[in-house]
Design an enzyme around this catalytic site. Sequence first.
Site, PDB file in Angstrom:
ATOM      1  N   SER A 243       0.853  -1.192   0.000  1.00 17.68           N
ATOM      2  CA  SER A 243       0.000   0.000   0.000  1.00 17.68           C
ATOM      3  C   SER A 243       0.884   1.235   0.000  1.00 17.68           C
ATOM      4  O   SER A 243       2.116   1.143   0.045  1.00 17.68           O
ATOM      5  CB  SER A 243      -0.906   0.012   1.233  1.00 17.68           C
ATOM      6  N   LYS A 244       0.243   2.398  -0.023  1.00 12.30           N
ATOM      7  CA  LYS A 244       0.991   3.654  -0.107  1.00 12.30           C
ATOM      8  C   LYS A 244       1.953   3.846   1.068  1.00 12.30           C
ATOM      9  O   LYS A 244       2.955   4.535   0.936  1.00 12.30           O
ATOM     10  CB  LYS A 244       0.027   4.840  -0.180  1.00 12.30           C
TER      11      LYS A 244
END
Length: 471
Positions: A243-244
């Site tokens: 994820s980010k």
Amino acid sequence: MAESPEIVTRIAPSPTGIMHIGTARTALFNWLFARGRGGKFLLRIEDTDRARSTPEATEAILDGMRWLGLDWDGEVVSQFARLERHAEVAHRMLAEGTAYKCFSPQEEIEAFREAARAEGRSTLFLSPWRDVPEAEHPDAPFAIRLKAPRVGETVIEDAVQGTVTFRNDQLDDMVMLRSDGTPTYMLAVVVDDHDMGVTHAIRGDDHLNNAARQAQIYRAMGWAEPVWAHIPLIHGPDGKKLSKRHGATGVMEYARMGFPPAAMRNYLARLGWSHGDDELFDDAQAIAWFDLGGIGRAPARLDMKKLENVSGWHIARMADAELVSAIESFLAISERPPLSQAQKDRLAAAMYCLKDRAKTLPDLLEKAQFALAEGPIVPDEGAAAALDDVSRGILTELTAQLQNASWTRDTLEAVLTAAADSHGLKFGKLAAPLRAALAGRSVSPSVYDMMLVLGRETSLARLTDAASPRG
């Protein structure tokens, strides 16, 4: 003996504004599998979600594919453009008795699920309309549901995951066509894959549950199923889904970081797939070696250090002209000023002493600053410290001695070594002010390489400028 059908794979991303690194890896696996078998690799944009599907979002996917160098066969297919065909299949299933009309409104279904959750019961909705005869149907909007088997099991033979079994009493009669006439993802994917002749559905294992439902549509229609191959997802270094918070998740972020596409293809191929102990390879080897049996079941972990090492290996092996072209593309992608023709020429000439130690294209550009700089060199803080009065005096002497020297490595080595000896210096002590003068950096290629690349005129001009007292 019947001929084997042509291998057809596909990538079918939803346009969400970026091309995720996981989508890129899936695209690569499909591309390698098809290219290694003389088959076709197709691209379909699953753009039925009209709120998110903009031309810009679609272009972002195409940009990612082009940058990665994953060419596809034929035209890009729009799922949205095929809505009538999806509806046609749903109505055919209705006519053949493998689907039925469901008149239960969404509010009724949601109320059932809320009550089931509150009471701890299964939220699986069993439509009361499954066996109601046509004569008793109301004149009202309806969805078309698959008449799925209620007993037994749906078995998926997966080339990666092995035999996966789903109990049919745990699968509902899924909606295929909504009451507004639009198809659901489950139906659209099956119809599109069938019509496009897809023989191998190679995709993330987050789609494994979907395979059970999609297989039921294939079987209801009497269509041949593709070979299912559900590949593990990519996780971050901490073992959690990427994820980010782990950093870059979009393909073009890696382009802007300056990783060459060939390096990304090599690195992504090794995320979840292996060929013995081979870590570093080119496209021809990857295409020849790639098979579904080499895909593991455990999630792969993104490792930036390993990516940098792979990148350095590819940069060192790229042709000089190819590297200059890669740098031009990198500068354009990262919205930095382009190089002049003179800078490109000097960069090409310098490449032999740059590329063996660079991990990324920005790294290479940093090492190439001595060749790219135009006008007087302004040393950075570390390099400026080497330009004291004594070293300036030595540079003045050297400039005079080099005026008429032949500009070869042997002569330059002889002159510079003699200068160091005459002042009782080890060569490293002389190299520091030379680096400051020629590159403005305390870390650079060797002074001999820089002088040979820059040539006599530019080298002497920089030595003269560095030897001049500073105001």
